[in-house]
Design an enzyme around this catalytic site. Sequence first.
Site, PDB file in Angstrom:
ATOM      1  N   THR A 185       0.808  -1.056  -0.025  1.00 29.19           N
ATOM      2  CA  THR A 185       0.169  -0.009  -0.061  1.00 29.19           C
ATOM      3  C   THR A 185       1.045   1.269  -0.009  1.00 29.19           C
ATOM      4  O   THR A 185       1.957   1.167   0.519  1.00 29.19           O
ATOM      5  CB  THR A 185      -0.977   0.047   1.174  1.00 29.19           C
ATOM      6  OG1 THR A 185      -0.083  -0.069   2.217  1.00 29.19           O
ATOM      7  CG2 THR A 185      -1.749  -1.182   1.559  1.00 29.19           C
ATOM      8  N   GLU A 330      -5.510  -3.494  -1.605  1.00 30.12           N
ATOM      9  CA  GLU A 330      -5.877  -4.840  -1.038  1.00 30.12           C
ATOM     10  C   GLU A 330      -7.058  -5.732  -1.551  1.00 30.12           C
ATOM     11  O   GLU A 330      -7.252  -6.875  -1.084  1.00 30.12           O
ATOM     12  CB  GLU A 330      -6.246  -4.297   0.650  1.00 30.12           C
ATOM     13  CG  GLU A 330      -5.397  -3.978   1.604  1.00 30.12           C
ATOM     14  CD  GLU A 330      -5.172  -2.373   1.655  1.00 30.12           C
ATOM     15  OE1 GLU A 330      -5.350  -1.855   0.560  1.00 30.12           O
ATOM     16  OE2 GLU A 330      -4.758  -1.915   2.719  1.00 30.12           O
ATOM     17  N   LYS A 439     -14.741  16.042  12.314  1.00 31.90           N
ATOM     18  CA  LYS A 439     -15.788  16.014  13.270  1.00 31.90           C
ATOM     19  C   LYS A 439     -16.200  17.350  14.037  1.00 31.90           C
ATOM     20  O   LYS A 439     -15.164  17.723  15.015  1.00 31.90           O
ATOM     21  CB  LYS A 439     -15.586  14.958  14.663  1.00 31.90           C
ATOM     22  CG  LYS A 439     -15.607  13.675  13.846  1.00 31.90           C
ATOM     23  CD  LYS A 439     -15.098  12.354  14.701  1.00 31.90           C
ATOM     24  CE  LYS A 439     -14.946  11.361  13.845  1.00 31.90           C
ATOM     25  NZ  LYS A 439     -13.631  11.003  13.409  1.00 31.90           N
ATOM     26  N   TRP A 444     -20.684  15.175  11.598  1.00 30.10           N
ATOM     27  CA  TRP A 444     -19.742  14.841  10.791  1.00 30.10           C
ATOM     28  C   TRP A 444     -19.764  15.691   9.502  1.00 30.10           C
ATOM     29  O   TRP A 444     -20.647  15.830   8.783  1.00 30.10           O
ATOM     30  CB  TRP A 444     -19.866  13.436  10.094  1.00 30.10           C
ATOM     31  CG  TRP A 444     -19.397  12.209  10.998  1.00 30.10           C
ATOM     32  CD1 TRP A 444     -19.131  12.629  12.369  1.00 30.10           C
ATOM     33  CD2 TRP A 444     -18.908  10.809  10.858  1.00 30.10           C
ATOM     34  NE1 TRP A 444     -18.651  11.418  13.133  1.00 30.10           N
ATOM     35  CE2 TRP A 444     -18.712  10.246  12.138  1.00 30.10           C
ATOM     36  CE3 TRP A 444     -19.180  10.068   9.460  1.00 30.10           C
ATOM     37  CZ2 TRP A 444     -18.194   8.980  12.072  1.00 30.10           C
ATOM     38  CZ3 TRP A 444     -18.829   8.917   9.597  1.00 30.10           C
ATOM     39  CH2 TRP A 444     -18.447   8.123  11.161  1.00 30.10           C
TER      40      TRP A 444
HETATM   41  P1  ADP Z   1      -3.486   4.239  -0.137  1.00 27.74           P
HETATM   42  O1  ADP Z   1      -4.217   3.335   0.872  1.00 27.74           O
HETATM   43  O2  ADP Z   1      -1.922   4.020   0.088  1.00 27.74           O
HETATM   44  O3  ADP Z   1      -3.987   5.501  -0.733  1.00 27.74           O
HETATM   45  P2  ADP Z   1      -4.585   2.648  -2.162  1.00 27.74           P
HETATM   46  O4  ADP Z   1      -4.584   3.255  -3.376  1.00 27.74           O
HETATM   47  O5  ADP Z   1      -4.984   1.018  -1.905  1.00 27.74           O
HETATM   48  O6  ADP Z   1      -3.484   3.254  -1.320  1.00 27.74           O
HETATM   49  O7  ADP Z   1      -5.829   3.415  -1.694  1.00 27.74           O
HETATM   50  C1  ADP Z   1      -7.074   2.946  -1.488  1.00 27.74           C
HETATM   51  C2  ADP Z   1      -8.357   4.111  -0.713  1.00 27.74           C
HETATM   52  O8  ADP Z   1      -8.482   4.866  -1.839  1.00 27.74           O
HETATM   53  C3  ADP Z   1      -9.644   3.527  -0.407  1.00 27.74           C
HETATM   54  O9  ADP Z   1      -9.419   2.800   0.740  1.00 27.74           O
HETATM   55  C4  ADP Z   1     -10.212   5.001  -0.725  1.00 27.74           C
HETATM   56  O10 ADP Z   1     -10.256   5.451   0.500  1.00 27.74           O
HETATM   57  C5  ADP Z   1      -9.580   5.474  -1.864  1.00 27.74           C
HETATM   58  N1  ADP Z   1     -10.457   5.528  -2.973  1.00 27.74           N
HETATM   59  C6  ADP Z   1     -10.087   4.752  -3.932  1.00 27.74           C
HETATM   60  N2  ADP Z   1     -11.310   4.892  -4.942  1.00 27.74           N
HETATM   61  C7  ADP Z   1     -11.849   5.798  -4.457  1.00 27.74           C
HETATM   62  C8  ADP Z   1     -13.084   6.432  -5.224  1.00 27.74           C
HETATM   63  N3  ADP Z   1     -13.575   6.189  -5.938  1.00 27.74           N
HETATM   64  N4  ADP Z   1     -13.825   7.344  -4.166  1.00 27.74           N
HETATM   65  C9  ADP Z   1     -13.337   7.765  -3.114  1.00 27.74           C
HETATM   66  N5  ADP Z   1     -12.003   7.321  -2.480  1.00 27.74           N
HETATM   67  C10 ADP Z   1     -11.509   6.211  -3.270  1.00 27.74           C
END
Ligand code: ADP
Length: 545
Positions: A185, A330, A439, A444
């Site tokens: 990640t 993941e 918050k 929220w």
């Molecule tokens: P990192 O966690 O390091 O940023 P990732 O690329 O695995 O790497 O990120 C996944 C996260 O990106 C998701 O858990 C979410 O928070 C965000 N994410 C992915 N796609 C979207 C989307 N279409 N809209 C909003 N958030 C998104």
Amino acid sequence: MLSTMQDGPLSLAILLEYGATFQSAATVSTWTGDGLRTMTFGELGQESARLANALRSLGVGKDDRVGTFMWNNNEHMAAYTAIPAMGSILHTLNIRLFPEQLIFIANHAEDKVVIVDGSLVPMFAKYLPSLKTVRHVIVANGDAASLEAPSGVEVHSYTDLLASQPDTFDWPDIDERSAAAMCYTSGTTGDPKGVAYSHRSMWLHSMQVCASNGMALSDADTTLAIVPMFHAMSWGLPHASLMAGASIIMPDRFLQPEPLLAIMAAEKPTFAAAVPTIWQGVLARLAVAPQDISHLRDVVVGGAAVPPSMMRTFDDEYNVRILHAWGMTETSPLGSVARPPAGTSGDEAFAYRITQGRFPASVQARLVGDDGSVLPNDGKALGELEVRGPWITGSYYSPDGAKIDPDKFDNGWLRTGDVGTISPNGYLTLVDRSKDVIKSGGEWISSVDLENAVMGHPAIAEAAVFGVPDEKWDERPLVAAVLREGAEADAEKLREFLADKVAKWQLPERWAFINEVPKTSVGKFDKKRLRAQYADGELNVINLS
Ligand code: ADP
């Protein structure tokens, strides 16, 4: 009763052989700055065999990790296909990580060999002395002699190493549950954590990328794969292309709006994929240098929320449909895709398209409340999204079996850290990351909703919102906004603009105008850095209260 069905393994060796033979006419190409260098999938099969033979000659065996430190290009594609197919493990290293993170990851995964692009050698040379398990470095597209090897490490030229190798390889039988590839990640919200995909998970995920409710890739498509191969397996596009017989164009290091539009003008891809910040840049460029991009049937955008205003502009001005998708490293990464249900149109369809999308059958999803109870999928109840399924990780990779971040798992479900709702017909609407929700006075505020509203203003190029401490309300939003070139707007006017778009108590009073929103290694807004800048007093904050 057992079935009568055969139990053929879902192996990437079989996928490579399929792509290289029955889909041999499809191509993978790399942009060189003024044209393409192209290989057919048939030639990719031969190149993969040469690479596998070369790696074998260096002693790479089953389960050995081979890192890549590369742009999206033909050689990276060969690494994607050859390494898993020979029973070894492809480990894509994110070239944009901070040095400490990169070194941590390569040592943690115990990479034995790393394939490096020539243009990245100067950067890689700084890390190499700290990489404890690397024995061989292969330099592709560049000069191997420019890399000084520490003792115990041999440096090879990709071209020379492959030149004398046979172009066939006896691909082994592979247990579909064994690891094929690893990604870490990017650490947007913490330390990088390793995920090891299996042959089975990558095969099934590829089928979903090709499915009509996924990205609907077919042999009629040419995909512009902008999303980096060093991040979340380029959203599964390389392997899905092999499966679909879809041609794929790699932009190499030419990731700025001008060259991306030059590739589009020259090659008229039908499909493209990248994070929202890339498309914001492309739109800004199109505004000053108009170009027809309606050859794109779909553009998949995910990794961060797509501002609805951006989707509208693509619809109305460029006749290009944005497909909003959600996923994580993941989750391989495809989790959900926002295709509106059949029979909807106009505003109703648009309302579906701006959600994070509908889950496919293989991704089970549920919302969990603060007290651990499972919430209804009624489109209203707000909770943390948990998912499980055959291409969702069940743990993080650990070399010694120690449990890493066990709190991220809840009885077999992955806790995503994303907060949102699920509608009765399976559409996910994310409100925020749990760490980014603001918050205020016990209520929220979604930082994403505020960002989208601010970015709907014509003078704003981009805007990031994050919570800052407030004596009265605990936390209040701060908007860090970037004005478009030549545009003018002040905090007062922007706040007025928001008045009919967000609830009154959510209207932000704190504003800062900055030159650029800092981005993470994968192009997302880097709120960790913005928070640090705020804490260090580096932001010039205007307070309207
Ligand atoms: P990192 O966690 O390091 O940023 P990732 O690329 O695995 O790497 O990120 C996944 C996260 O990106 C998701 O858990 C979410 O928070 C965000 N994410 C992915 N796609 C979207 C989307 N279409 N809209 C909003 N958030 C998104």
